[in-house]
Design a protein around this motif. Structure first.
Motif, mmCIF file in Angstrom:
data_model
loop_
_atom_site.group_PDB
_atom_site.id
_atom_site.type_symbol
_atom_site.label_atom_id
_atom_site.label_comp_id
_atom_site.label_asym_id
_atom_site.label_seq_id
_atom_site.Cartn_x
_atom_site.Cartn_y
_atom_site.Cartn_z
ATOM 1 N N CYS A 34 -13.457 31.732 16.293
ATOM 2 C CA CYS A 34 -14.223 30.971 17.286
ATOM 3 C C CYS A 34 -15.726 31.157 17.087
ATOM 4 N N CYS B 147 -17.225 32.659 20.710
ATOM 5 C CA CYS B 147 -17.040 34.039 21.180
ATOM 6 C C CYS B 147 -16.612 34.983 20.064
ATOM 7 N N CYS C 31 -13.719 35.252 18.626
ATOM 8 C CA CYS C 31 -12.303 35.617 18.647
ATOM 9 C C CYS C 31 -11.579 35.068 17.416
ATOM 10 N N CYS D 148 -9.743 28.090 20.625
ATOM 11 C CA CYS D 148 -9.847 29.543 20.736
ATOM 12 C C CYS D 148 -8.896 30.052 21.810
ATOM 13 N N CYS E 234 -11.612 31.929 24.691
ATOM 14 C CA CYS E 234 -12.520 31.155 25.554
ATOM 15 C C CYS E 234 -12.086 29.697 25.672
ATOM 16 N N SER F 103 -12.392 27.205 23.885
ATOM 17 C CA SER F 103 -13.209 26.117 23.342
ATOM 18 C C SER F 103 -12.577 25.564 22.068
HETATM 19 ZN ZN LIG Z 1 -13.827 31.641 21.782
#
Ligand SMILES: [Zn+2]
Length: 320
Positions: free
Chosen positions: A44, A47, A49, A64, A67, A69
């Motif tokens: 991601c 963030c 991740c 993700c 988060c 997104s």
């Molecule tokens: Zn994320």
């Protein structure tokens, strides 16, 4: 990341190999380079991740797990909301690398059969990404040569609309100075200023204390004696003084800049001069690397660079 970019696989890349790529191959290159920090696997961009779901979409996007997104291989980069196929971007970068003196937008638009305006903006986005790696917040040190040079002294006689917005915010677009600070055997950084003496400020900001600084006899550099151990060369008398003072490294930067200006871009307008200076610094800093390595480094820099504030929607704004 550096390791992959400079591997032997990277060195073998050429414009011919780019043209043979399928869409999936080109996508894979972007993915590997952009997510090199995670072994080429998507993570991601928001963030960080590494747990992501692949969405059932073409072109591929991910979501993700942390988060939520959604993102694509180009989200948030200079290729955000891209108009061209990824392979075309890779081709543009390959041609751009191969033009050692630089490449004009017009030449690129002919070679790649893309709109000249798109080529102009795309090349400036690449320069912006290269500039970000030149001005990476690090300091120059060791032995550093500084010098200034007037570049882009002539105003364009053309009355084309696309030449006009470049002059906004520039007091005197006719005469600009490029000041360079260059480590011997090392990196260069350049800044566009109104007068050579204005180069003192960026030099102090980006050259580490404890550095030995070499400059010519221009009075504007005298103030640097307060900050650095200085050596001065008097060019009206000699090119290399007996105490080892010289600015030959700085001057070779300017000879590249002049070759580029005269051979490729003809006249560089004031507002774009920093971009060309950054391109020249980048090419000098990477001059010992192969074309394939250049291609990887520029691709990586482009995919690491945020969406360009200056160049996104450039023609829409200038038409308004
Ligand atoms: Zn994320």
């Amino acid at each position: 990341m550096q390791h992959f970019l400079l591997s032997s696989a990277a060195r073998s890349l050429s414009i011919a190999s780019v043209l043979r790529m399928t869409d999936a191959d080109a996508f894979d290159v972007f993915k590997r380079v952009r997510f090199a920090a995670n072994g080429g696997e998507a993570y991601c961009p928001r963030c960080g991740c590494a747990k992501v779901y692949t969405l059932a979409e073409t072109p591929i996007r991910w979501k993700c797990a942390a988060c939520r997104s959604k993102f694509s291989v180009t989200s948030g980069t200079i290729f955000h909301s891209r108009k061209l196929a990824i392979r075309d971007y890779l081709g543009v970068i390959a041609l751009f690398c191969n033009g050692v003196k630089g490449t004009s937008a017009l030449q690129m638009s002919r070679d790649m059969n893309i709109n000249p305006k798109s080529a102009f903006v795309l090349l400036h986005k690449l320069r912006e990404a290269m500039g970000a790696t030149v001005h990476d917040g690090s300091e120059l040190s060791g032995t550093v040569e500084v010098d200034g040079c007037y570049v882009g002294g002539t105003i364009r006689p053309e009355n084309r609309k696309e030449d006009r917005p470049d002059r906004r915010g520039t007091e005197n677009p006719r005469r600009r100075v490029v000041v360079v600070a260059r480590e011997r055997h090392g990196r260069a950084m350049a800044w566009v200023v109104a007068r050579e003496a204005d180069g003192v400020h960026p030099i102090r900001q980006h050259v580490a204390s404890g550095t030995e600084v070499h400059a010519d006899e221009a009075a504007g550099w005298n103030i640097l004696h307060a900050s650095y151990a200085m050596k001065r060369v008097n060019h009206s008398v000699e090119y290399k003084s007996e105490d080892g003072a010289s600015t030959n490294w700085a001057e070779s930067f300017f000879s590249r800049m002049r070759r580029s200006e005269m051979g490729i871009h003809h006249r560089i307008s004031g507002g774009l001069l920093q971009a060309y200076a950054d391109e020249c610094a980048w090419r000098e800093n990477n001059r010992r690397r192969s074309n394939g390595e250049h291609w990887n480094l520029i691709t990586a820099a482009s995919l690491a660079a945020p969406k360009s504030a200056r160049w996104t929607g450039y023609w829409h704004r200038s038409a308004a």
